[in-house]
Design a protein around this motif. Structure first.
Motif, PDB file in Angstrom:
ATOM      1  N   VAL A 273       0.830  -1.214   0.000  1.00  0.00           N
ATOM      2  CA  VAL A 273       0.000   0.000   0.000  1.00  0.00           C
ATOM      3  C   VAL A 273       0.864   1.263   0.000  1.00  0.00           C
ATOM      4  N   PRO A 274       1.903   1.350   0.872  1.00  0.00           N
ATOM      5  CA  PRO A 274       2.789   2.520   0.771  1.00  0.00           C
ATOM      6  C   PRO A 274       3.421   2.679  -0.603  1.00  0.00           C
ATOM      7  N   ALA A 275       3.772   1.549  -1.259  1.00  0.00           N
ATOM      8  CA  ALA A 275       4.366   1.623  -2.593  1.00  0.00           C
ATOM      9  C   ALA A 275       3.390   2.227  -3.594  1.00  0.00           C
ATOM     10  N   ILE A 276       2.124   1.847  -3.493  1.00  0.00           N
ATOM     11  CA  ILE A 276       1.105   2.393  -4.401  1.00  0.00           C
ATOM     12  C   ILE A 276       0.936   3.889  -4.156  1.00  0.00           C
ATOM     13  N   LEU A 277       0.891   4.290  -2.888  1.00  0.00           N
ATOM     14  CA  LEU A 277       0.744   5.712  -2.565  1.00  0.00           C
ATOM     15  C   LEU A 277       1.943   6.519  -3.064  1.00  0.00           C
ATOM     16  N   ILE A 278       3.144   5.982  -2.859  1.00  0.00           N
ATOM     17  CA  ILE A 278       4.356   6.663  -3.336  1.00  0.00           C
ATOM     18  C   ILE A 278       4.336   6.770  -4.860  1.00  0.00           C
ATOM     19  N   SER A 279       3.878   5.713  -5.520  1.00  0.00           N
ATOM     20  CA  SER A 279       3.810   5.734  -6.986  1.00  0.00           C
ATOM     21  C   SER A 279       2.883   6.832  -7.473  1.00  0.00           C
ATOM     22  N   VAL A 280       1.705   6.932  -6.867  1.00  0.00           N
ATOM     23  CA  VAL A 280       0.717   7.915  -7.315  1.00  0.00           C
ATOM     24  C   VAL A 280       1.217   9.335  -7.054  1.00  0.00           C
ATOM     25  N   ILE A 281       1.712   9.567  -5.828  1.00  0.00           N
ATOM     26  CA  ILE A 281       2.213  10.906  -5.491  1.00  0.00           C
ATOM     27  C   ILE A 281       3.395  11.267  -6.384  1.00  0.00           C
ATOM     28  N   GLY A 282       4.331  10.343  -6.560  1.00  0.00           N
ATOM     29  CA  GLY A 282       5.499  10.610  -7.397  1.00  0.00           C
ATOM     30  C   GLY A 282       5.108  10.877  -8.841  1.00  0.00           C
ATOM     31  N   PHE A 283       4.162  10.108  -9.359  1.00  0.00           N
ATOM     32  CA  PHE A 283       3.739  10.301 -10.747  1.00  0.00           C
ATOM     33  C   PHE A 283       3.047  11.646 -10.933  1.00  0.00           C
ATOM     34  N   VAL A 284       2.184  12.015  -9.992  1.00  0.00           N
ATOM     35  CA  VAL A 284       1.480  13.302 -10.097  1.00  0.00           C
ATOM     36  C   VAL A 284       2.483  14.450 -10.100  1.00  0.00           C
TER      37      VAL A 284
END
Length: 578
Positions: A273-284
């Motif tokens: 779950v942290p990886a998914i959140l980091i991915s979304v924030i980083g991509f945005v």
């Protein structure tokens, strides 16, 4: 086949027209960015709770992989403040800082993040990032900047404080005030003040003294390097490490090593779950910077290919001793302003950082951690935008509520809760705004064929006809709202004989909304009132014609609202509203 390869491996496209001039510009940009990134990479590794060399490692192979697979000509990929903070928060829950397990968990986080980004790119899911509204992102980044700056105060003061939320950090700092090392304070405060001065005043000062623009820019970007050199020499020359000043110490003198992420089910489950959140924030963050810079040169980026490029960069970090990376705002702007023309500038930067990792790491042995903390504080405070609260308050109370809630939850409960709440608030905010769509009763503007809101304009109306312009697509959240509104309006006027729904702004009607339209049709039919549609868009009409609704419609579908007006109004009954 060739076009497909060029689309998925952009380096095959831009490298065909690579020129000597582009090489020269890319090299100059790489020199400037490399000077900036050496201290910044070391500092962000400290923020992530990792050894300083991890910051350099995360800035070498990932940049090269992005240059191959990314579509932005100016985006600079590597460790950034917010992602570093998210990494520390996520990895700190599964391993103790300073242990081998902590480093392995950081590698695993980068691998999972990269894999998720690649999957999103393959399935063209870049649009999912749109579920984070800009006010919520601004609120989260502002809160993260405050948290990051607060977390670095322990290094400025030379104390052993901790905590993941702002209250925890402040309480811990107060509890350890008796441990303050005043020499460290002098170094930290001095470095912070110097870096702030460099950022705001050095370039204008050099220009006034007659320095060329390029030289002034390079010297300004080298400000952190000057702080590193000056404080390192001071610690070494006066033996300040023996007087309690914390230093970086030994940094391996090598290229990025080959590493393997841990893939045990327990570790993957804890970090998914942290990886998914980091991915979304980083991509945005990354795609917003890339689009902004691309627009300035009338270029374009492919968000779905950007996902693959960033995913490859993160997977590369996982196998070369790094941690999660993304496109950074500050370094990308510097890269752009320095004249970078192609992603090759990033590859040249990676070469410069590799040379630094091999040749310069022994020179940072006496580098005080207070200087790295000062570098972080100066960098992240530029992200803090408390004016967003006033702007959203003036413009939209709903957006203000979302921003304020995101800031408070991030500061009070931590970054992971802040990210999750930001996503949730963004979705809820969208649902709230669309659950009560703007529906205007319209009338004919005298002497024209245009229709406008009866509450805003002087228009002609007919008491037997109600024309409603629906200014939102209809779906399950707002379907019942339209049903209730029409029922209330029709029962208020006993002379009403026809209702026209003006669908010029309706782009979608889902099945729940279709059922509501059918209910409206049956109810009006029982009341002896005709239901009509006007200005229905082609795709919406195609959908409606596949149902029973059009066949059972108690009225007609008009090409224009004016056509409906001409057919349904009764001569002599029209009136003009004020």
């Amino acid at each position: 086949m060739i076009d497909t390869l060029r689309r998925h491996i952009p380096v095959l496209d831009w490298s065909r027209t690579y020129s000597r001039q582009a090489f020269s510009n890319d090299m100059i940009a790489a020199v400037i960015v490399t000077i900036m990134l050496i201290p910044q990479s070391l500092a962000y590794a400290l923020l992530a709770g990792l050894p300083p060399e991890a910051g350099l490692y995360a800035s070498i192979v990932p940049i090269i992989l992005y240059a191959i697979f990314g579509t932005s000509r100016a985006l600079a990929v590597g460790p950034v403040a917010v992602v570093s903070l998210l990494t520390a928060a996520a990895v700190g829950q599964v391993a103790e800082q300073g242990t081998a397990g902590y480093a392995v968990a950081a590698l695993t986080l980068a691998f999972l993040s990269g894999g998720f980004l690649v999957l999103m790119g393959v399935f063209r899911l870049g649009f999912l990032a749109n579920f984070l509204s800009h006010p919520v992102i601004a609120g989260f980044i502002t809160a993260s900047g405050i948290l990051i700056a607060a977390s670095q105060l322990k290094h400025i003061l030379g104390v052993r404080a901790g905590g993941h939320t702002l209250p925890e950090i402040l309480v811990s700092l107060v509890a350890h005030l008796d441990e303050i090392n005043w020499i460290t304070v002098v170094i930290g405060v001095g470095a912070t003040g110097f870096l702030f001065w460099v950022r705001k005043n050095l370039k204008p000062t050099l220009r006034r003294l007659g320095a060329p623009p390029l030289l002034a820019d390079i010297l300004t970007k080298a400000g952190p390097v000057a702080a590193v050199v000056g404080t390192t020499l001071a610690v070494w020359g006066f033996s300040l490490a023996e007087r309690g000043v914390n230093i970086v110490g030994d940094v391996p003198q090598s290229l990025p090593p080959l590493t393997l992420p841990g893939l045990s089910p327990d570790l993957v489950g804890a970090l998914l779950v942290p990886a998914i959140l980091i991915s979304v924030i980083g991509f945005v963050e990354s795609v917003s910077v890339a689009q902004t810079l691309a627009a300035k040169k009338r270029q374009r980026i492919d968000p779905d290919q950007e996902l693959i490029g960033l995913g490859a960069a993160n997977i590369g970090a996982a196998f070369t001793g790094g941690y999660p990376v993304t496109g950074g705002f500050a370094r990308s702007v510097v890269n752009f302003d320095a004249g970078a023309e192609t992603p090759a500038a990033g590859a040249f930067t990676a070469v410069g950082l590799a040379i630094a990792a091999v040749a310069l790491t022994p020179l940072v042995y006496y580098l005080p951690t207070a200087t790295l903390a000062a570098t972080i504080i100066v960098a992240v405070l530029s992200l803090v935008d408390l004016l967003i609260l006033r702007k959203t308050w003036d413009y939209s109370r709903a957006d203000f509520t979302a921003v304020a809630a995101t800031i408070l939850l991030t500061l009070g409960l931590g970054v992971e809760v802040g990210v999750a709440s930001g996503v949730t608030i963004s979705v809820l905010l969208h649902l709230y705004k669309t659950s009560r769509p703007h529906v205007a009763e319209v009338g004919l503007v005298p002497g024209t064929q245009h229709f406008r809101n009866i509450n805003r304009h002087k228009v002609e109306t007919d008491p037997t006809l109600v024309s409603l312009r629906v200014d939102e697509s209809l779906y399950f959240v707002n379907a019942r709202f339209l049903e209730d509104l029409i029922q209330k309006r029709v029962t208020e006027g006993c002379r009403i004989e026809n209702v026209v729904l003006m669908f010029s702004a309706v782009n979608e009607v889902d099945y729940s909304a279709l059922e509501s339209l059918e209910a409206i049709n049956h109810r009006l039919k029982d009341m002896g009132v005709g239901l009509h549609l006007s200005e229905v868009k082609g795709p919406v009409m195609d959908r409606l014609e596949r149902s029973h609704f059009i066949r059972d419609l108690n009225g007609q579908v008009f090409l224009s609202q004016y056509e409906a007006w001409m057919l349904l109004t009764k001569p002599g009954l029209g009136q003009v509203t004020d």
